[in-house]
Design a protein around this motif. Structure first.
Motif, short mmCIF file in Angstrom:
data_model
loop_
_atom_site.label_atom_id
_atom_site.label_comp_id
_atom_site.label_asym_id
_atom_site.label_seq_id
_atom_site.Cartn_x
_atom_site.Cartn_y
_atom_site.Cartn_z
N ILE A 56 0.81 -1.22 0.00
CA ILE A 56 0.00 0.00 0.00
C ILE A 56 0.84 1.27 0.00
N GLY A 57 2.15 1.12 0.06
CA GLY A 57 3.02 2.29 0.03
C GLY A 57 4.40 1.94 0.55
N SER A 58 5.18 2.98 0.79
CA SER A 58 6.52 2.84 1.32
C SER A 58 6.67 3.76 2.52
N ALA A 59 7.41 3.31 3.50
CA ALA A 59 7.63 4.14 4.69
C ALA A 59 8.58 5.29 4.41
N VAL A 60 9.32 5.24 3.30
CA VAL A 60 10.32 6.27 3.02
C VAL A 60 10.03 7.12 1.79
N VAL A 61 8.95 6.83 1.09
CA VAL A 61 8.56 7.62 -0.08
C VAL A 61 7.14 8.10 0.13
N GLY A 62 6.94 9.41 0.05
CA GLY A 62 5.62 9.98 0.28
C GLY A 62 4.64 9.63 -0.82
N GLN A 63 3.39 9.77 -0.49
CA GLN A 63 2.32 9.59 -1.47
C GLN A 63 1.22 10.59 -1.13
N ALA A 64 0.43 10.91 -2.11
CA ALA A 64 -0.62 11.92 -1.92
C ALA A 64 -1.84 11.31 -1.25
N PHE A 65 -2.34 12.00 -0.25
CA PHE A 65 -3.62 11.67 0.38
C PHE A 65 -4.51 12.88 0.15
N THR A 66 -5.63 12.69 -0.50
CA THR A 66 -6.47 13.84 -0.85
C THR A 66 -7.80 13.86 -0.12
N ALA A 67 -8.24 12.75 0.42
CA ALA A 67 -9.53 12.71 1.12
C ALA A 67 -9.45 13.51 2.41
N ASP A 68 -10.51 14.21 2.75
CA ASP A 68 -10.54 15.03 3.95
C ASP A 68 -10.38 14.23 5.24
N ARG A 69 -10.67 12.94 5.19
CA ARG A 69 -10.60 12.12 6.40
C ARG A 69 -9.18 11.70 6.74
N TYR A 70 -8.22 12.07 5.90
CA TYR A 70 -6.82 11.69 6.11
C TYR A 70 -5.93 12.91 6.31
N PHE A 71 -4.82 12.68 7.01
CA PHE A 71 -3.77 13.70 7.07
C PHE A 71 -3.20 13.83 5.67
N GLN A 72 -3.01 15.03 5.25
CA GLN A 72 -2.49 15.27 3.91
C GLN A 72 -1.02 15.62 3.99
N THR A 73 -0.30 15.21 2.98
CA THR A 73 1.14 15.42 2.95
C THR A 73 1.46 16.83 2.48
N ARG A 74 2.72 17.13 2.50
CA ARG A 74 3.15 18.44 2.01
C ARG A 74 3.06 18.46 0.49
N PRO A 75 3.01 19.64 -0.12
CA PRO A 75 2.96 19.70 -1.58
C PRO A 75 4.18 19.00 -2.18
N SER A 76 4.02 18.45 -3.35
CA SER A 76 5.11 17.75 -4.01
C SER A 76 5.54 18.48 -5.27
#
Length: 190
Positions: A56-76
């Motif tokens: 579902i992802g990597s602990a060392v590479v960011g991914q975008a979270f866009t749903a309001d129910r999730y913490f969102q990452t910094r801009p990429s």
């Protein structure tokens, strides 16, 4: 002259082939083997799997979270957002009007999401690689009211989760892995 040239050319060609094989094949294969033997999880990308074993992802590479129910990452700044093949910074400095305009837009977006007070810098600026998987605790806490409202849970529980998932660092500031934080949200704070 011709004999000197040909006698010098043969060792040069042999050494080129030898070092190409040694440094182009042997060394990378040895390092890959050592990495796989000593650090298999890290050597394979620090992949995170769900209960069913699906990546579902990597602990060392960011991914975008866009749903309001999730913490969102910094801009990429990586391609069209968190594109590992286009990892790079934007090369926009503080005097860049394009950067100023983008940051103003991101600040307005965060204000629309309910962030009050000073907006943490990592919510409106990209990292050097454009693939940063972490946020500062302040950036995560700034999003806590929105997540609490959308999920219908007390904001204190969300803040406690941020505190629980905050990791210190020997070199650098405290940080929170966004994927780990969102997985914890799904696991216990529905």
């Amino acid at each position: 002259m011709g004999k000197d040239f040909s006698s010098a050319l043969r060792p040069a060609i042999v050494m080129t082939i030898l070092f190409a094989a040694l440094l182009g094949l042997g060394y990378p294969l040895a390092m890959t083997g050592i990495g796989q033997a000593l650090f298999p999880h890290q050597a394979n990308g620090s992949l995170v799997r769900d209960a069913g074993g699906r990546v579902i992802g990597s602990a060392v590479v960011g991914q975008a979270f866009t749903a309001d129910r999730y913490f969102q990452t910094r801009p990429s700044a990586a391609g069209k957002g968190y594109d590992g093949l286009a990892s790079s910074g934007s090369n926009q400095g503080p005097a860049s009007q394009a950067l100023v305009d983008r940051v103003k837009t991101d600040i307005d977006k965060r204000r629309g999401e309910g962030v009050h007070g000073p907006v943490p810098a990592d919510l409106v600026t990209a990292s050097g690689s454009g693939l940063d998987p972490d946020l500062s605790p302040a950036a995560a806490l700034a999003q806590a009211p929105r997540i609490a409202r959308v999920r219908g849970i007390p904001a204190e529980r969300v803040r406690a989760l941020v505190s629980e998932k905050t990791q210190g660092s020997v070199l650098g500031a405290a940080h929170v892995n966004v994927l780990a934080l969102n997985r914890a949200l799904d696991a216990g704070l529905r």
